[in-house]
Design a protein around this motif. Structure first.
Motif, PDB file in Angstrom:
ATOM      1  N   GLY A   1      46.774  43.295  53.603  1.00 30.71           N
ATOM      2  CA  GLY A   1      47.998  44.002  53.960  1.00 30.71           C
ATOM      3  C   GLY A   1      49.131  43.101  54.409  1.00 30.71           C
ATOM      4  N   ARG A   2      49.014  41.808  54.184  1.00 29.97           N
ATOM      5  CA  ARG A   2      50.037  40.869  54.643  1.00 29.97           C
ATOM      6  C   ARG A   2      51.292  40.936  53.773  1.00 29.97           C
ATOM      7  NH1 ARG A   2      49.511  35.107  57.204  1.00 29.97           N
ATOM      8  NH2 ARG A   2      51.712  34.635  57.305  1.00 29.97           N
ATOM      9  N   LEU A   3      52.438  41.019  54.437  1.00 30.90           N
ATOM     10  CA  LEU A   3      53.728  40.994  53.763  1.00 30.90           C
ATOM     11  C   LEU A   3      54.094  39.539  53.507  1.00 30.90           C
ATOM     12  CD1 LEU A   3      56.292  42.542  52.830  1.00 30.90           C
ATOM     13  CD2 LEU A   3      57.172  42.190  55.138  1.00 30.90           C
ATOM     14  N   LEU A   4      54.150  39.148  52.228  1.00 33.38           N
ATOM     15  CA  LEU A   4      54.451  37.770  51.859  1.00 33.38           C
ATOM     16  C   LEU A   4      55.940  37.540  51.607  1.00 33.38           C
ATOM     17  CD1 LEU A   4      51.471  37.148  49.414  1.00 33.38           C
ATOM     18  CD2 LEU A   4      51.637  36.531  51.827  1.00 33.38           C
ATOM     19  N   PHE A   5      56.634  38.575  51.201  1.00 36.58           N
ATOM     20  CA  PHE A   5      58.078  38.491  50.946  1.00 36.58           C
ATOM     21  C   PHE A   5      58.668  39.849  51.230  1.00 36.58           C
ATOM     22  CE2 PHE A   5      62.058  38.191  48.782  1.00 36.58           C
ATOM     23  CZ  PHE A   5      62.376  36.843  48.758  1.00 36.58           C
TER      24      PHE A   5
END
Length: 98
Positions: free
Chosen positions: A56-60
């Motif tokens: 669930g990590r927001l990379l951009f």
């Protein structure tokens, strides 16, 4: 009787979970949301959100990310955002940000 504070509920797209960081293994482990903003007078800018589905990590976008554009058409702005999203995914597959 309930009192209204005038505040709307917060929209949560990716709820915070206690999930340990987990690298993606293929492009299917990522979600790319590419769109645009702007007008023909000011130019169209690509908008982008890239999420790694494994944790669930927001990379951009990230702090300090540059604008995508301006472009003369909506289609060009969306295409540029999609290409940037593909680059982010490829980069994270090669060297995961954990």
């Amino acid at each position: 009787m309930s009192q209204s504070t005038g505040r709307r509920p917060k929209l949560v797209l990716f709820p915070t979970r206690n999930v340990p960081p987990a690298a993606g293994h293929s492009k299917e482990d990522f979600q790319i949301y590419a769109s645009y903003r702007g007008t023909s007078a000011s130019g169209f800018f690509g908008t982008l959100k890239v999420v790694r589905k494994t944790d669930g990590r927001l990379l951009f976008p990230f702090e300090g990310a540059d604008n995508i554009g301006p472009y003369a058409t909506k289609a060009e702005a969306v295409e540029a955002a999609q290409l940037r999203g593909d680059e982010v995914v490829s980069g994270d597959l090669a060297r995961p940000e954990l």
